[in-house]
Scaffold this motif. Structure first.
Motif, mmCIF file in Angstrom:
data_model
loop_
_atom_site.group_PDB
_atom_site.id
_atom_site.type_symbol
_atom_site.label_atom_id
_atom_site.label_comp_id
_atom_site.label_asym_id
_atom_site.label_seq_id
_atom_site.Cartn_x
_atom_site.Cartn_y
_atom_site.Cartn_z
ATOM 1 N N MET A 126 -13.695 -10.788 0.196
ATOM 2 C CA MET A 126 -12.380 -10.651 0.800
ATOM 3 C C MET A 126 -11.327 -10.695 -0.307
ATOM 4 N N PRO A 127 -10.416 -9.732 -0.342
ATOM 5 C CA PRO A 127 -9.397 -9.696 -1.398
ATOM 6 C C PRO A 127 -8.402 -10.850 -1.269
ATOM 7 N N ARG A 128 -7.722 -11.140 -2.342
ATOM 8 C CA ARG A 128 -6.707 -12.210 -2.338
ATOM 9 C C ARG A 128 -5.541 -11.860 -1.437
ATOM 10 N N ILE A 129 -5.170 -10.560 -1.407
ATOM 11 C CA ILE A 129 -4.118 -10.075 -0.511
ATOM 12 C C ILE A 129 -4.548 -8.717 0.028
ATOM 13 N N ASN A 130 -3.953 -8.301 1.135
ATOM 14 C CA ASN A 130 -4.206 -6.959 1.650
ATOM 15 C C ASN A 130 -3.494 -5.949 0.751
ATOM 16 N N TYR A 131 -4.148 -4.836 0.511
ATOM 17 C CA TYR A 131 -3.547 -3.816 -0.348
ATOM 18 C C TYR A 131 -4.101 -2.440 -0.013
ATOM 19 N N ARG A 132 -3.353 -1.420 -0.477
ATOM 20 C CA ARG A 132 -3.753 -0.017 -0.330
ATOM 21 C C ARG A 132 -4.004 0.534 -1.733
ATOM 22 N N SER A 133 -4.589 1.717 -1.802
ATOM 23 C CA SER A 133 -4.865 2.314 -3.116
ATOM 24 C C SER A 133 -3.570 2.561 -3.887
ATOM 25 N N SER A 134 -2.485 2.851 -3.196
ATOM 26 C CA SER A 134 -1.207 3.059 -3.895
ATOM 27 C C SER A 134 -0.730 1.759 -4.557
ATOM 28 N N ASP A 135 -1.083 0.615 -3.978
ATOM 29 C CA ASP A 135 -0.723 -0.673 -4.583
ATOM 30 C C ASP A 135 -1.464 -0.892 -5.899
ATOM 31 N N ILE A 136 -2.697 -0.430 -5.962
ATOM 32 C CA ILE A 136 -3.482 -0.565 -7.199
ATOM 33 C C ILE A 136 -2.781 0.179 -8.332
ATOM 34 N N ALA A 137 -2.382 1.405 -8.061
ATOM 35 C CA ALA A 137 -1.721 2.214 -9.090
ATOM 36 C C ALA A 137 -0.366 1.622 -9.475
#
Length: 146
Positions: A1-12
């Motif tokens: 489970m990730p530390r926070i919810n995110y989308r691929s655009s957040d990674i970039a």
């Protein structure tokens, strides 16, 4: 489970900020900057009560200025995210956090020795040119949970 919810655009987006703020400090330095970004999303205290996404953390304005200097000053921030930095950002989002930025909400480069406090927040450690600061005990328990 990730530390926070995110989308691929957040990674970039996060990868671009990590590079712009700490490329000269290598992968480790960029990971520490990533810790601070994720911690600000997790924190439900201080200036971060309404920050609930990577985008909000990076483009947050405090005192009339962006919280991250690279947003307004850095050409590097506006370049495309590279694969290596995206991999580091995903590590931060999923699980990676380490001292001195493990619980840090702030960092800066003083171009001098790190002061013991910054805006009354305790110094948690230094990596190369950046000094990291975490919330004063009892003022932001949420950052220690996430």
């Amino acid at each position: 489970m990730p530390r926070i919810n995110y989308r691929s655009s957040d990674i970039a987006l996060m990868a671009r900020m990590m590079r712009a703020e700490a490329e000269g400090e290598g992968n480790q330095g960029m990971l520490y900057v990533g810790n601070v970004i994720v911690n600000r999303v997790i924190a439900d205290c201080s200036d971060f009560k309404d920050v609930r996404s990577v985008h909000q953390a990076i483009f947050q304005v405090q005192g009339g200025n962006y919280s991250f200097e690279a947003v307004q000053k850095g050409n590097m921030f506006y370049q495309r995210a590279r694969t290596g930095e995206k991999r580091l950002a995903k590590l931060n989002l999923d699980y990676w956090r380490q001292h001195p930025a493990k619980f840090a909400l702030w960092y800066f480069n003083p171009y001098a020795p790190c002061p013991p406090t910054w805006y009354d927040q305790p110094f948690s450690g230094q990596f190369k040119n950046h000094c990291y600061y975490e919330p004063k005990a009892g003022t932001c328990d949420s950052v220690y949970r996430g």
